[in-house]
Write a protein that holds these residues in place. Structure first.
Motif, PDB file in Angstrom:
ATOM      1  N   MET A   1       0.732  -1.211   0.056  1.00 57.23           N
ATOM      2  CA  MET A   1       0.013   0.160   0.168  1.00 57.23           C
ATOM      3  C   MET A   1       0.913   1.349   0.048  1.00 57.23           C
ATOM      4  O   MET A   1       2.042   1.326   0.723  1.00 57.23           O
ATOM      5  N   ASP A   2       0.636   2.482  -0.898  1.00 56.23           N
ATOM      6  CA  ASP A   2       1.411   3.569  -0.934  1.00 56.23           C
ATOM      7  C   ASP A   2       0.533   4.433   0.051  1.00 56.23           C
ATOM      8  O   ASP A   2      -0.698   4.483   0.327  1.00 56.23           O
ATOM      9  N   PHE A   3       1.346   5.343   0.573  1.00 54.94           N
ATOM     10  CA  PHE A   3       1.109   6.384   1.600  1.00 54.94           C
ATOM     11  C   PHE A   3       1.313   7.653   1.178  1.00 54.94           C
ATOM     12  O   PHE A   3       2.606   7.904   0.952  1.00 54.94           O
ATOM     13  N   ARG A   4       0.265   8.638   0.933  1.00 57.61           N
ATOM     14  CA  ARG A   4       0.600   9.849   0.383  1.00 57.61           C
ATOM     15  C   ARG A   4      -0.115  10.910   1.261  1.00 57.61           C
ATOM     16  O   ARG A   4      -0.808  10.742   1.921  1.00 57.61           O
ATOM     17  N   ALA A 265      -8.029   7.463  11.789  1.00 59.08           N
ATOM     18  CA  ALA A 265      -7.940   8.235  12.915  1.00 59.08           C
ATOM     19  C   ALA A 265      -8.052   7.276  14.164  1.00 59.08           C
ATOM     20  O   ALA A 265      -8.674   6.389  14.056  1.00 59.08           O
ATOM     21  N   GLY A 266      -7.651   8.028  15.198  1.00 56.90           N
ATOM     22  CA  GLY A 266      -7.914   7.246  16.610  1.00 56.90           C
ATOM     23  C   GLY A 266      -6.381   7.052  17.267  1.00 56.90           C
ATOM     24  O   GLY A 266      -5.439   7.790  17.041  1.00 56.90           O
ATOM     25  N   THR A 267      -6.208   6.017  17.817  1.00 59.02           N
ATOM     26  CA  THR A 267      -4.946   5.291  18.435  1.00 59.02           C
ATOM     27  C   THR A 267      -4.190   4.790  17.246  1.00 59.02           C
ATOM     28  O   THR A 267      -4.820   4.682  15.998  1.00 59.02           O
ATOM     29  N   VAL A 268      -2.877   4.507  17.683  1.00 58.75           N
ATOM     30  CA  VAL A 268      -2.187   3.966  16.431  1.00 58.75           C
ATOM     31  C   VAL A 268      -2.752   2.514  16.123  1.00 58.75           C
ATOM     32  O   VAL A 268      -2.998   2.246  14.804  1.00 58.75           O
ATOM     33  N   GLN A 269      -3.067   1.630  17.064  1.00 59.40           N
ATOM     34  CA  GLN A 269      -3.929   0.431  16.579  1.00 59.40           C
ATOM     35  C   GLN A 269      -5.067   0.832  15.847  1.00 59.40           C
ATOM     36  O   GLN A 269      -5.363   0.060  14.845  1.00 59.40           O
ATOM     37  N   GLU A 270      -5.849   1.627  15.980  1.00 56.97           N
ATOM     38  CA  GLU A 270      -7.094   1.999  15.331  1.00 56.97           C
ATOM     39  C   GLU A 270      -6.608   2.521  14.031  1.00 56.97           C
ATOM     40  O   GLU A 270      -7.372   2.097  12.960  1.00 56.97           O
ATOM     41  N   ALA A 271      -5.572   3.173  13.650  1.00 55.13           N
ATOM     42  CA  ALA A 271      -5.177   3.676  12.453  1.00 55.13           C
ATOM     43  C   ALA A 271      -4.839   2.327  11.563  1.00 55.13           C
ATOM     44  O   ALA A 271      -4.933   2.242  10.367  1.00 55.13           O
ATOM     45  N   VAL A 272      -3.961   1.440  12.250  1.00 52.96           N
ATOM     46  CA  VAL A 272      -3.413   0.316  11.543  1.00 52.96           C
ATOM     47  C   VAL A 272      -4.727  -0.708  11.164  1.00 52.96           C
ATOM     48  O   VAL A 272      -4.760  -1.118  10.161  1.00 52.96           O
ATOM     49  N   LEU A 278      -9.015  -1.156   4.978  1.00 52.40           N
ATOM     50  CA  LEU A 278      -9.132  -0.756   3.586  1.00 52.40           C
ATOM     51  C   LEU A 278      -8.357  -1.534   2.270  1.00 52.40           C
ATOM     52  O   LEU A 278      -8.731  -1.595   1.421  1.00 52.40           O
ATOM     53  N   ASN A 279      -6.997  -2.112   2.794  1.00 50.15           N
ATOM     54  CA  ASN A 279      -6.194  -3.087   2.084  1.00 50.15           C
ATOM     55  C   ASN A 279      -7.266  -4.147   1.688  1.00 50.15           C
ATOM     56  O   ASN A 279      -7.117  -4.673   0.379  1.00 50.15           O
ATOM     57  N   GLU A 280      -7.928  -4.749   2.682  1.00 49.51           N
ATOM     58  CA  GLU A 280      -8.853  -5.799   2.266  1.00 49.51           C
ATOM     59  C   GLU A 280      -9.870  -5.608   1.087  1.00 49.51           C
ATOM     60  O   GLU A 280     -10.229  -6.498   0.466  1.00 49.51           O
ATOM     61  N   MET A 281     -10.208  -4.138   1.386  1.00 48.92           N
ATOM     62  CA  MET A 281     -11.370  -3.776   0.270  1.00 48.92           C
ATOM     63  C   MET A 281     -10.752  -3.424  -1.150  1.00 48.92           C
ATOM     64  O   MET A 281     -11.391  -3.130  -2.034  1.00 48.92           O
ATOM     65  N   GLY A 282      -9.433  -3.850  -1.319  1.00 47.31           N
ATOM     66  CA  GLY A 282      -8.676  -3.272  -2.582  1.00 47.31           C
ATOM     67  C   GLY A 282      -8.108  -1.995  -2.768  1.00 47.31           C
ATOM     68  O   GLY A 282      -7.653  -1.888  -3.865  1.00 47.31           O
ATOM     69  N   VAL A 283      -7.991  -1.380  -1.600  1.00 43.37           N
ATOM     70  CA  VAL A 283      -7.341  -0.056  -1.881  1.00 43.37           C
ATOM     71  C   VAL A 283      -5.768  -0.120  -1.760  1.00 43.37           C
ATOM     72  O   VAL A 283      -5.325  -0.963  -0.954  1.00 43.37           O
ATOM     73  N   GLU A 284      -5.262   0.234  -2.824  1.00 46.82           N
ATOM     74  CA  GLU A 284      -3.802   0.276  -3.206  1.00 46.82           C
ATOM     75  C   GLU A 284      -3.052   1.367  -2.684  1.00 46.82           C
ATOM     76  O   GLU A 284      -1.937   1.426  -2.424  1.00 46.82           O
ATOM     77  N   ARG A 285      -3.792   2.474  -2.515  1.00 44.05           N
ATOM     78  CA  ARG A 285      -3.148   3.816  -2.269  1.00 44.05           C
ATOM     79  C   ARG A 285      -4.117   4.611  -1.273  1.00 44.05           C
ATOM     80  O   ARG A 285      -5.240   4.667  -1.543  1.00 44.05           O
ATOM     81  N   VAL A 286      -3.502   5.373  -0.257  1.00 43.39           N
ATOM     82  CA  VAL A 286      -4.190   6.214   0.553  1.00 43.39           C
ATOM     83  C   VAL A 286      -3.517   7.582   0.439  1.00 43.39           C
ATOM     84  O   VAL A 286      -2.279   7.578   0.815  1.00 43.39           O
ATOM     85  N   TYR A 287      -4.502   8.370   0.320  1.00 44.05           N
ATOM     86  CA  TYR A 287      -4.014   9.943   0.491  1.00 44.05           C
ATOM     87  C   TYR A 287      -4.428  10.427   2.012  1.00 44.05           C
ATOM     88  O   TYR A 287      -5.477  10.378   2.378  1.00 44.05           O
ATOM     89  N   LEU A 288      -3.563  10.603   2.888  1.00 43.83           N
ATOM     90  CA  LEU A 288      -3.672  11.056   4.036  1.00 43.83           C
ATOM     91  C   LEU A 288      -3.799  12.377   4.239  1.00 43.83           C
ATOM     92  O   LEU A 288      -2.986  13.190   4.008  1.00 43.83           O
ATOM     93  N   GLN A 289      -5.028  13.128   4.546  1.00 40.83           N
ATOM     94  CA  GLN A 289      -5.428  14.462   4.382  1.00 40.83           C
ATOM     95  C   GLN A 289      -4.685  15.077   5.661  1.00 40.83           C
ATOM     96  O   GLN A 289      -5.448  14.669   6.807  1.00 40.83           O
ATOM     97  N   VAL A 306       2.825   3.949  12.552  1.00 36.10           N
ATOM     98  CA  VAL A 306       1.562   3.470  11.733  1.00 36.10           C
ATOM     99  C   VAL A 306       2.090   2.831  10.340  1.00 36.10           C
ATOM    100  O   VAL A 306       1.954   1.540  10.357  1.00 36.10           O
ATOM    101  N   VAL A 307       2.809   3.522   9.635  1.00 33.80           N
ATOM    102  CA  VAL A 307       3.064   2.901   8.097  1.00 33.80           C
ATOM    103  C   VAL A 307       3.994   1.805   8.528  1.00 33.80           C
ATOM    104  O   VAL A 307       3.458   0.668   7.618  1.00 33.80           O
ATOM    105  N   PRO A 308       4.763   1.547   9.148  1.00 37.71           N
ATOM    106  CA  PRO A 308       5.684   0.203   8.968  1.00 37.71           C
ATOM    107  C   PRO A 308       4.950  -1.035   9.423  1.00 37.71           C
ATOM    108  O   PRO A 308       5.261  -2.148   9.143  1.00 37.71           O
ATOM    109  N   GLN A 309       3.782  -0.704  10.146  1.00 35.46           N
ATOM    110  CA  GLN A 309       2.765  -1.867  10.603  1.00 35.46           C
ATOM    111  C   GLN A 309       2.106  -2.501   9.419  1.00 35.46           C
ATOM    112  O   GLN A 309       1.639  -3.668   9.317  1.00 35.46           O
ATOM    113  N   LEU A 310       1.924  -1.852   8.230  1.00 35.35           N
ATOM    114  CA  LEU A 310       1.404  -2.095   7.032  1.00 35.35           C
ATOM    115  C   LEU A 310       1.965  -2.970   6.158  1.00 35.35           C
ATOM    116  O   LEU A 310       1.748  -3.362   4.978  1.00 35.35           O
ATOM    117  N   GLY A 311       3.620  -2.839   6.322  1.00 35.37           N
ATOM    118  CA  GLY A 311       4.373  -3.617   5.751  1.00 35.37           C
ATOM    119  C   GLY A 311       4.536  -3.706   4.265  1.00 35.37           C
ATOM    120  O   GLY A 311       4.931  -4.504   3.355  1.00 35.37           O
TER     121      GLY A 311
END
Length: 311
Positions: A1-4, A265-272, A278-289, A306-311
């Protein structure tokens, strides 16, 4: 997953403010820095220095960054003639060494058009369609040949179709992003012209259906659905504890419960957990506003925790 990282500079930010968050985006390992393309603050509050032009800003960032991709989410088809837009974006692509992407939409914010004397016709979908035809047509015309277009909105005659973007490939030119919630016309435009389909701030449960409509539109024209990137844009508000979360939510004028329901949003675990969903829904890229552009610690916290836990 890409993070922008995705920002809204029209809310009151100078070019230097934008540059600071773009540099942080690059240094922290995010994939891209995107900005909105608006000319008026939305909602109440101090407009600060006023707006910055999106493509002027991106031209500067093209020379002051070296790795991250850069683009708009999204430019309004009402703002620029498509021939001029094609030149601007191609030039910024050259300036960046081929790191630019163009999000293009029909436009929706009537008040900013009124404020700056920009025409805002009631029917804009035809304008967007022709702009996509023209911009991609100009970029895809072989060097040495000319491009012409005769449409309801625009006429181009024997354009040299220059300059060319640096980027090429199977779909020559800058990657185009199309988004929206329309059930038929928007998916058809994405299938015909886009490298990426973006669902901006959707109800989470609607994401699979929106993606499915785009995949079906691709199949209708014989395009492989997997040739598009499927992305979402969601507000980011993450804290190490409830106090930090509440502080960040208050700084952007949002309710914590609403952010937890609709954003990353929320705690680290909630964000993860949300990103995993989202990844399970087929989201390949997330724009973090990132609505608080001064809170660079927020970007660093999410990049580290957060990001490192999505590997």
């Amino acid at each position: 997953m890409d993070f922008r990282i995705f920002t809204e500079p029209q809310q009151g930010a100078t070019y230097d403010d934008v540059l600071a968050i773009a540099r942080a985006t690059e240094e922290l390992g995010y994939d891209a820095f995107f900005r909105s393309d608006h000319y008026l603050r939305m909602g109440d509050g101090d407009p600060g220095p006023g707006p910055t032009d999106a493509w002027t800003t991106l031209a500067g960032l093209a020379r002051e960054t070296s790795r991250i991709r850069l683009g708009t989410l999204v430019s309004s088809a009402t703002f620029r003639h498509p021939g001029v837009l094609a030149i601007q974006v191609a030039q910024v692509d050259q300036m960046s060494g081929g790191r630019v992407e163009l999000g293009l939409g029909a436009g929706w914010f009537a008040r900013e058009h009124e404020a700056y004397g920009i025409p805002f016709p009631d029917k804009r979908f035809g304008i967007l369609t022709e702009q996509l035809e023209i911009v991609t047509g100009l970029w895809g015309t072989p060097v040495g040949e000319t491009f012409s277009h005769a449409g309801k909105e625009y006429t181009l005659v024997d354009s040299p179709a220059l300059p060319k973007p640096v980027q090429g490939g199977d779909r020559p030119g800058v990657p185009v992003i199309v988004g929206g919630s329309g059930p038929k016309r928007t998916p058809a435009l994405a299938a015909s012209f886009a490298a990426e389909f973006n669902a901006s701030f959707p109800p989470i449960e609607e994401i699979p259906e929106r993606f499915a409509r785009v995949r079906a539109a691709c199949e209708d024209i014989g395009r492989a659905p997997e040739s598009l990137v499927y992305s979402v844009a969601l507000v980011m508000c993450v804290g190490k504890d409830e106090a930090e979360l509440a502080r960040r939510a208050e700084a952007i004028g949002r309710d914590v419960a609403e952010l937890r329901e609709h954003g990353v949003a929320g705690t680290v675990q909630e964000a993860v957990d949300r990103l995993g969903e989202l990844n399970e829904m087929g989201v390949e890229r997330v724009y973090l506003q990132a609505l608080d552009m001064d809170d660079l610690d927020h970007l660093e916290f999410v990049a580290r925790e957060v990001v490192p836990q999505l590997g």
